[in-house]
Scaffold this active site. Structure first.
Site, PDB file in Angstrom:
ATOM      1  N   ASP A 149       0.852  -1.188   0.000  1.00 40.10           N
ATOM      2  CA  ASP A 149       0.000   0.000   0.000  1.00 40.10           C
ATOM      3  C   ASP A 149       0.895   1.248   0.000  1.00 40.10           C
ATOM      4  OD1 ASP A 149       0.917   0.358   2.626  1.00 40.10           O
ATOM      5  OD2 ASP A 149      -0.933  -0.339   3.542  1.00 40.10           O
TER       6      ASP A 149
ATOM      7  N   TRP B  11      -5.218 -30.384 -10.078  1.00 41.08           N
ATOM      8  CA  TRP B  11      -6.664 -30.604  -9.901  1.00 41.08           C
ATOM      9  C   TRP B  11      -7.356 -31.000 -11.200  1.00 41.08           C
ATOM     10  CZ3 TRP B  11      -6.417 -31.750  -5.320  1.00 41.08           C
ATOM     11  CH2 TRP B  11      -6.021 -30.928  -4.283  1.00 41.08           C
TER      12      TRP B  11
ATOM     13  N   THR C 192      -9.694 -27.910  -3.472  1.00 40.76           N
ATOM     14  CA  THR C 192      -9.904 -27.797  -2.026  1.00 40.76           C
ATOM     15  C   THR C 192     -10.328 -26.371  -1.673  1.00 40.76           C
ATOM     16  OG1 THR C 192      -7.553 -27.350  -1.704  1.00 40.76           O
ATOM     17  CG2 THR C 192      -8.269 -29.645  -1.458  1.00 40.76           C
ATOM     18  N   PRO C 193     -11.597 -26.030  -1.915  1.00 36.91           N
ATOM     19  CA  PRO C 193     -12.034 -24.672  -1.610  1.00 36.91           C
ATOM     20  C   PRO C 193     -12.013 -24.362  -0.114  1.00 36.91           C
ATOM     21  CG  PRO C 193     -13.845 -25.985  -2.507  1.00 36.91           C
ATOM     22  CD  PRO C 193     -12.627 -26.842  -2.525  1.00 36.91           C
TER      23      PRO C 193
ATOM     24  N   LYS D 180     -14.345 -35.016   5.467  1.00 39.12           N
ATOM     25  CA  LYS D 180     -14.447 -34.330   4.184  1.00 39.12           C
ATOM     26  C   LYS D 180     -13.712 -32.987   4.175  1.00 39.12           C
ATOM     27  CE  LYS D 180     -18.925 -36.325   3.046  1.00 39.12           C
ATOM     28  NZ  LYS D 180     -20.329 -36.037   2.705  1.00 39.12           N
TER      29      LYS D 180
END
Length: 145
Positions: A17, A47, A59-60, A90
């Protein structure tokens, strides 16, 4: 115990920044890259390949908790250490520790940030709309442990 992989990230001027401090969303972008890097370095195929063979699209992220300790700026070389802290049916918890090289610091590193993320193993829903969590494939878990 899980593998620990280190992903290196050089901070560039554009990552900061106007105060020359890394803009905080960049840390999450780098953590996401470190997550995928973790699986590749552990021997998990990309993936797009696991989608073809296992139906696994990735893998979200479903939850994140971060703690910022020190700032980073352009020119810093960050070491993003990542491992799986907890395996679930999971989902899993991936833990990150971001450090900056510092020869003057005890141990030679400054802690910049720590983060825990909960991610799922995901597949496309049968109806083709959205995604669903799937059980973690045993072979992937074995590669990453």
């Amino acid at each position: 115990m899980s593998n620990t992989i280190t992903y290196l990230q050089r901070v560039e001027f554009g990552d900061c920044d106007p105060a020359d401090i890394v803009w905080f969303p960049n840390f999450f972008r780098w953590i996401d890259a470190a997550s995928r890097h973790f699986f590749i370095e552990s021997g998990v195929p990309p993936w797009h390949e696991t989608e073809q063979t296992l139906g696994l699209i990735g893998t979200p992220l479903v939850d994140t908790h971060a703690r910022f300790v020190k700032t980073a700026s352009y020119g810093d070389l960050l070491h993003i250490r990542v491992h799986v802290a907890e395996w679930r049916d999971k989902s899993f918890v991936q833990r990150y520790r971001i450090e900056r090289e510092n020869a003057a610091a005890e141990g030679g590193m400054d802690l910049i940030m720590e983060c825990d993320e909960v991610r799922i193993f995901a597949a496309r829903r049968e109806d083709g709309v959205g995604i669903r969590a799937i059980p973690i494939p045993a072979d992937i878990r074995a590669l990453c442990s």
